[in-house]
Enzyme design. Sequence first.
Site, PDB file in Angstrom:
ATOM      1  N   LYS A   7       0.860  -1.175   0.000  1.00 18.05           N
ATOM      2  CA  LYS A   7       0.000   0.000   0.000  1.00 18.05           C
ATOM      3  C   LYS A   7       0.904   1.235   0.000  1.00 18.05           C
ATOM      4  CE  LYS A   7      -1.861   3.015   2.106  1.00 18.05           C
ATOM      5  NZ  LYS A   7      -1.829   4.527   1.857  1.00 18.05           N
ATOM      6  N   GLY A  36       1.094   4.433  13.525  1.00 17.35           N
ATOM      7  CA  GLY A  36       1.645   3.175  14.006  1.00 17.35           C
ATOM      8  C   GLY A  36       0.881   2.630  15.195  1.00 17.35           C
ATOM      9  N   GLY A  77       6.025   5.168   8.917  1.00 17.54           N
ATOM     10  CA  GLY A  77       5.201   6.371   8.902  1.00 17.54           C
ATOM     11  C   GLY A  77       5.152   7.004  10.278  1.00 17.54           C
ATOM     12  N   SER A  78       4.108   7.742  10.543  1.00 13.32           N
ATOM     13  CA  SER A  78       4.023   8.501  11.783  1.00 13.32           C
ATOM     14  C   SER A  78       3.741   7.596  12.979  1.00 13.32           C
ATOM     15  CB  SER A  78       2.911   9.551  11.681  1.00 13.32           C
ATOM     16  OG  SER A  78       1.636   8.935  11.719  1.00 13.32           O
ATOM     17  N   THR A  79       4.132   8.065  14.140  1.00 15.36           N
ATOM     18  CA  THR A  79       3.903   7.313  15.372  1.00 15.36           C
ATOM     19  C   THR A  79       2.413   7.156  15.645  1.00 15.36           C
ATOM     20  OG1 THR A  79       6.020   7.989  16.323  1.00 15.36           O
ATOM     21  CG2 THR A  79       4.296   7.318  17.865  1.00 15.36           C
ATOM     22  N   GLU A 113       8.252   1.276  11.915  1.00 13.34           N
ATOM     23  CA  GLU A 113       9.328   2.267  11.928  1.00 13.34           C
ATOM     24  C   GLU A 113       8.632   3.609  11.868  1.00 13.34           C
ATOM     25  OE1 GLU A 113      11.286   5.237  10.703  1.00 13.34           O
ATOM     26  OE2 GLU A 113      11.726   4.127   8.855  1.00 13.34           O
TER      27      GLU A 113
END
Length: 509
Positions: free
Chosen positions: A200, A258, A253-255, A276
């Site tokens: 994706k 995540g 991507g962003s925390t 990550e």
Amino acid sequence: MTHSTPSNPVTHADWQALAEHLTVEAGLEARAYIDDTFVDAADGATFTTLNPATGETLAEVASCDAADAETAVSVARRAFESGAWSRSSPGERKAVLLRLADLMEAHKHELALLDSLDMGKPVSSAMGDMAGAIGCIRHHAESIDKLYGEIAPTGEESLGLVLREPLGVVASIVPWNFPLMMTAWKIGPALAAGNSVILKPSEKSPLSALRLAQLTREAGLPRGVFQVLPGFGHTVGKALALSMGVDCLAFTGSTGVGKQLMQYAGQSNLKKVFLECGGKSPNLVFADCKDLDRVAEHAAAAIFHNQGEVCIAGSRLLVENSIRERFVGKVLAAAERMQPGDPLDPASFMGAMVDQTQYQRVLDYIRQGVEEGATLRAGGQALDIEGAKGLFIGPTVFDGVTDTMAIGREEIFGPVLAVFGFDTEEEAVRLANDSDYGLAAGLWSQDIDRIMRVTRRLRSGQVFVNNWADMDQTVPFGGVKQSGNGRDKSHHSLEEYSDLKTVWMTLAT
């Protein structure tokens, strides 16, 4: 490619000519890739991908949703269970992946240009990304037939084997800042280990992933082993994360996203989740450095490369106060040489911000930094670039930043450097570790004792000593704390995309 289109672009004009050739009418693919076929989204929905340097439309891209995810997962499972890839020999998988790397090499200018047009990065930077992506695929292709299982220590009456087997269906969700390189980091080890992979790509930079799909088919990947679902995170991304048929979710991507993905894994089938996430990386400069000009150049590049849209960007510069004013002056001089320009000009160090949302986010943080009392030493405003109508922000440097300011604590993901001062080693370590993140850290010193002390105390997944981000495929990449839990690159990433199976045999005595 027509004869009038340069096959080896070097100049600004060469890249512009190649860009004119990359159109849907000329074969640029913008549909989803499901079951070895390019198709529209099930409901026919599309989204527009823009060139952020010009505002021009690049393509109307298929916008996949839950129905497309369900189809792709079913196809991926069927492909996995067939064994055409999952049970093929390591040597067979190696040969296919090496062919893919060769095809990427043959089309590297086109792939790099797609990333440059799609997210605004300079083509020179995108070409560097391509070298990393190709190297990643080759590394994992060459690794897979060199990893051995284990024989457990037993008595003569037993034989204990430890085998590694592919997980099954892997969904990889990749970011927009390094589109094809992050894709390679995810799919390289996952495919090498024998999994079926559903990719994706970010809705902000989907085009190179769709071109890669064409190359995987040409390389000889079996039907259904690799698929690409362009679309949004809250639609197709969420559907993949909640799918009971996905065995592993790999995300960069962003925390915040995540954390959502981990919740979705818990709500569904407890799929493995490798993350990550964000960073606010400290770069520590001690007064004993010999070549401050070199260090300043690296410190500036650590934050301004790729317009600061880098998860490991050295966005917090911690400088010993005895050299602080002199060193910051050198950083400012280096920043002046790193101004943004037309991404298709190989001389441009920075390009455009990826979209209007990110552009405005960075400008809002700059305004907040001024309001919070930090000293703006350089940049701080939008720029107009001759011949472009895009989203450009110059290198921005704040001095006098404290650990209570938003610009010193929160990930901005833009060309904004926050400078802190310190007097002692203890204070430097405290400031460096005073963060929710732990993705990367830098340390500049000539004192080997200090280097050994500080590197062990820094709470970070990776520490760069007297360099910034000088690494290759042989070492793992990933973070601690709220920067995530996964590791890309190296043999360790292959371990993430496989399960251990114990076989215990009782032998005739």
